[in-house]
Design a protein around this motif. Structure first.
Motif, PDB file in Angstrom:
ATOM      1  N   UNK A 131       0.797  -1.242   0.000  1.00 16.85           N
ATOM      2  CA  UNK A 131       0.000   0.000   0.000  1.00 16.85           C
ATOM      3  C   UNK A 131       0.822   1.280   0.000  1.00 16.85           C
ATOM      4  N   UNK A 132       2.087   1.211   0.422  1.00 21.38           N
ATOM      5  CA  UNK A 132       2.882   2.435   0.446  1.00 21.38           C
ATOM      6  C   UNK A 132       3.143   3.005  -0.947  1.00 21.38           C
ATOM      7  N   UNK A 133       2.904   2.199  -1.976  1.00 20.00           N
ATOM      8  CA  UNK A 133       3.178   2.651  -3.336  1.00 20.00           C
ATOM      9  C   UNK A 133       1.952   3.184  -4.050  1.00 20.00           C
ATOM     10  N   UNK A 134       0.809   3.268  -3.387  1.00 16.31           N
ATOM     11  CA  UNK A 134      -0.379   3.728  -4.110  1.00 16.31           C
ATOM     12  C   UNK A 134      -0.288   5.216  -4.477  1.00 16.31           C
ATOM     13  N   UNK A 135       0.505   5.986  -3.742  1.00 14.10           N
ATOM     14  CA  UNK A 135       0.712   7.387  -4.115  1.00 14.10           C
ATOM     15  C   UNK A 135       1.416   7.511  -5.454  1.00 14.10           C
ATOM     16  N   UNK A 563       4.183  10.663  -2.318  1.00  8.73           N
ATOM     17  CA  UNK A 563       4.481  10.068  -1.009  1.00  8.73           C
ATOM     18  C   UNK A 563       3.267   9.810  -0.118  1.00  8.73           C
ATOM     19  N   UNK A 564       2.058  10.100  -0.601  1.00 10.05           N
ATOM     20  CA  UNK A 564       0.875   9.937   0.250  1.00 10.05           C
ATOM     21  C   UNK A 564       0.708   8.497   0.723  1.00 10.05           C
ATOM     22  N   UNK A 565       1.023   7.538  -0.164  1.00 12.03           N
ATOM     23  CA  UNK A 565       0.872   6.138   0.207  1.00 12.03           C
ATOM     24  C   UNK A 565       1.764   5.737   1.366  1.00 12.03           C
ATOM     25  N   UNK A 566       2.963   6.304   1.427  1.00 15.72           N
ATOM     26  CA  UNK A 566       3.862   5.989   2.524  1.00 15.72           C
ATOM     27  C   UNK A 566       3.268   6.445   3.852  1.00 15.72           C
TER      28      UNK A 566
END
Length: 615
Positions: A131-135, A563-566
């Motif tokens: 999920x950290x890569x969805x941004x 960076x929102x996903x992070x």
């Protein structure tokens, strides 16, 4: 000027050829199904036993054609020759090929594998990996919006030229460069105190035609799009060959070709600006970092050999650019020859007529392909109008292939989002809304300073963000997807295929691992920060401050989303939802009759597995 009967007949033939071929193919297919008793009422609606299929699939041929159409676009004949001319010929080509091998091709491969593996569009794929890569996925969706807004304006230029081809003599016969700059663009002579200016009605009308074609082609599913792609991929290749054969026989063509491949300034290889241009060009052409290859690969069959398809597309895409360069520079050489034969060009400083060079004519700017091809049409004699219709139709179809993929990818994002929300509107409604919004945004690039705005957005969004996106994709692949998973998946997916009964190996392994883990992220990030520092010191393109401000703002929006996903991932604590690697290894081992878990896959992967198969 009078209407050209030959031009009109040719245009009608081109317009009707596709629907006629489609009708014949559909009739033959229905007769075959009727004879086999295979036609079922539910099949026409995409139903299987009353259930929706998980994902609409493309055949191997349709998948390859779609990727070829996506890669081989207007940039191959619009952007590539211009950059070769700008950076002095062969040195740029060397840099282009190096960036292809060590940055673009590995980025393209991992996108295709991740798309096929997850069976999801870019947002779903990246979330599944972690999920950290969805941004990053949302950033790629945003860049698609920006690209679609301006890219089709280039196709509107082609529409205007097609309309001009219906007139005899051709409206640009006297001065092709003046026609493009004045009649098509109607740009300002200087930027002092100027804004974007009014929308030019010719460009607005041409843009409307393009988006109507996109709407008609995408609204009714992959099967319709596949039939359209047959025409828009094969047609340009045939016409490029015709243009090449004719252009290399023109007077002065040898001088143009000599500049193209014979001029090699070794000092240019030390210019980082040139390397940044070369890298951004191949990334723009193959388009990893947009997410389109991921989305398209999610629609391919699970047994498709994406590694082989990747190699085919990479080679064909660059070959088209290189061959197209021979045709374009042959015409530029002929333009130079004719200008010098007529006494040269006017030197504004002295007011005297002086000889010009291929290098000077090759720096016509982003409109080089339009100017060169328009001028080259005069070489076809009585067939000028017919060939002009055909060749500008080629430019249009080259661009349509890419915009089909851009738009299909974005529509897929919207469809997947709405499915999560429990809604599934008809596809034509989503496509219609997308096309309408993109048309309105595109009108900004139809103004008197539209081409300058286009160049600015192209620089700040494409050059910057594609470099950053492929670097981040390399990190995502290295830390959350993994080389071993890629090797196992490609092997497992291709087992039993006619050409790869023992499965496809990713060879040479050492090269791909070096490129994906090291050269792809390092080179991309280095060039990203280099051009960032350059643009901070000196405003890009000599454009007004307000226009560079638009470029910086668009880039800032892309960087803010990424960076929102992070942040969300750290807060929620959620992780990857990929299947365990051991599960894939066990499936591969079982396919070879090996009861235990496979040992680490190395250089002897095939021999290890072959021994298991014989055992």
């Amino acid at each position: 000027m009078a209407a050209s009967a030959v031009g009109i007949i040719t245009l009608l033939a081109v317009v009707l050829a596709g629907p006629l071929a489609w009708a014949i193919a559909t009739y033959v297919e229905r007769r075959r199904k009727a004879a086999d008793g295979a036609a079922e009422a539910g099949a026409s609606e995409g139903q299987v036993d009353g259930k929706e299929p998980e994902r609409e699939e493309m055949s191997g041929v349709a998948y390859t054609l779609s990727l070829l159409g996506y890669a081989i676009g207007l940039g191959n004949l619009w952007r590539f020759p211009y950059l070769v001319g700008k950076w002095g010929g062969g040195a740029f080509i060397i840099a282009y090929l190096v960036c292809l091998c060590f940055v673009a091709a590995p980025a393209y491969l991992i996108e295709m594998v991740m798309g096929q593996y997850t069976r999801k569009s870019t947002v779903g794929c990246f979330k599944m990996i972690h999920p950290r890569w969805d941004g990053l996925a949302y950033g790629q969706a945003l860049i698609l919006l920006m690209v679609m807004a301006y890219y089709n304006v280039l196709l509107a230029y082609a529409v205007i030229y097609i309309a001009g081809s219906l007139v005899d003599p051709l409206p640009w016969a006297a001065d092709s460069k003046n026609y493009f700059n004045v009649e098509v663009l109607n740009g300002y002579d200087d930027y002092i105190g100027k804004g974007l200016g009014p929308v030019q009605w010719k460009l607005a009308l041409g843009l409307l035609v393009v988006w109507l074609i996109v709407f008609a082609s995408l609204s009714f599913g992959q099967k319709i799009l596949t039939k359209v792609t047959w025409v828009t991929v094969v047609g340009p290749i045939v016409m490029l060959v015709v243009l090449l054969i004719r252009s290399v026989t023109l007077d002065g063509a040898a001088d143009g070709i000599e500049f193209y491949i014979g001029k090699f300034d070794s000092e240019v290889l030390g210019d980082l600006d040139m390397w940044a241009s070369a890298c951004s060009q191949i990334l723009f052409s193959l388009s990893p970092g947009f997410g389109a290859a991921i989305t398209m690969s999610s629609h391919t069959r699970p047994k498709e050999n994406v590694f082989r398809t990747c190699m085919v597309v990479v080679v064909c895409n660059s070959a088209f650019s290189l061959v197209g360069g021979f045709a374009i520079f042959s015409i530029v050489g002929n333009i130079t020859f004719r200008l010098n034969a007529a006494g040269g060009v006017l030197d504004k400083a002295t007011g005297a007529m002086v000889a010009t060079t291929v290098a000077e004519q090759a720096r016509a700017g982003t409109g080089l392909a339009f100017i060169a091809i328009a001028d080259g049409m005069r070489a076809f004699g009585s067939g000028t109008n017919a060939m002009s219709v055909l060749f500008f139709t080629v430019l249009l179809t080259l661009g349509l292939d890419s915009t089909f993929c851009f738009a299909e990818t974005f529509v897929c994002y919207v469809e997947d989002y709405l499915l999560v929300k429990g809604s599934k509107p008809a596809k034509w409604k989503i496509v219609g809304c997308t096309c309408a919004v993109m048309y309105l945004m595109g009108l900004l690039f139809c103004t008197r300073m539209g081409i300058e705005l286009l160049d600015t957005i192209d620089h700040y969004c494409i050059t910057y963000y594609l470099l950053l996106a492929v670097a981040l994709e390399a990190f995502m692949f290295t830390f959350d997807f993994g080389w071993r998973r890629l090797v196992v998946h490609v092997k497992l997916a291709t087992l039993g295929n006619l050409r790869t009964p023992l499965g496809q190996d990713v060879v040479p392994s050492f090269f791909w691992r070096l490129a994906i883990h090291i050269t792809m992220p390092v080179c991309s990030l280095f060039l990203f920060f280099y051009i960032l520092s350059t643009d901070v010191v000196e405003p890009y393109g000599g454009y007004p401050v307000w226009m560079n401000g638009i470029g910086w703002s668009c880039l800032a929006a892309l960087l803010a989303v990424t960076p929102l996903g992070f942040a969300r991932s750290l807060k929620s604590g959620t992780g990857s939802t990929l299947p365990p690697l051991e599960q894939d290894e066990a499936a591969l081992a079982a396919a070879f009759g090996i009861k235990s878990t496979l040992p680490p896959l190395g250089q002897n992967e095939e021999s290890d597995l072959a021994e298991g198969a014989t055992a």
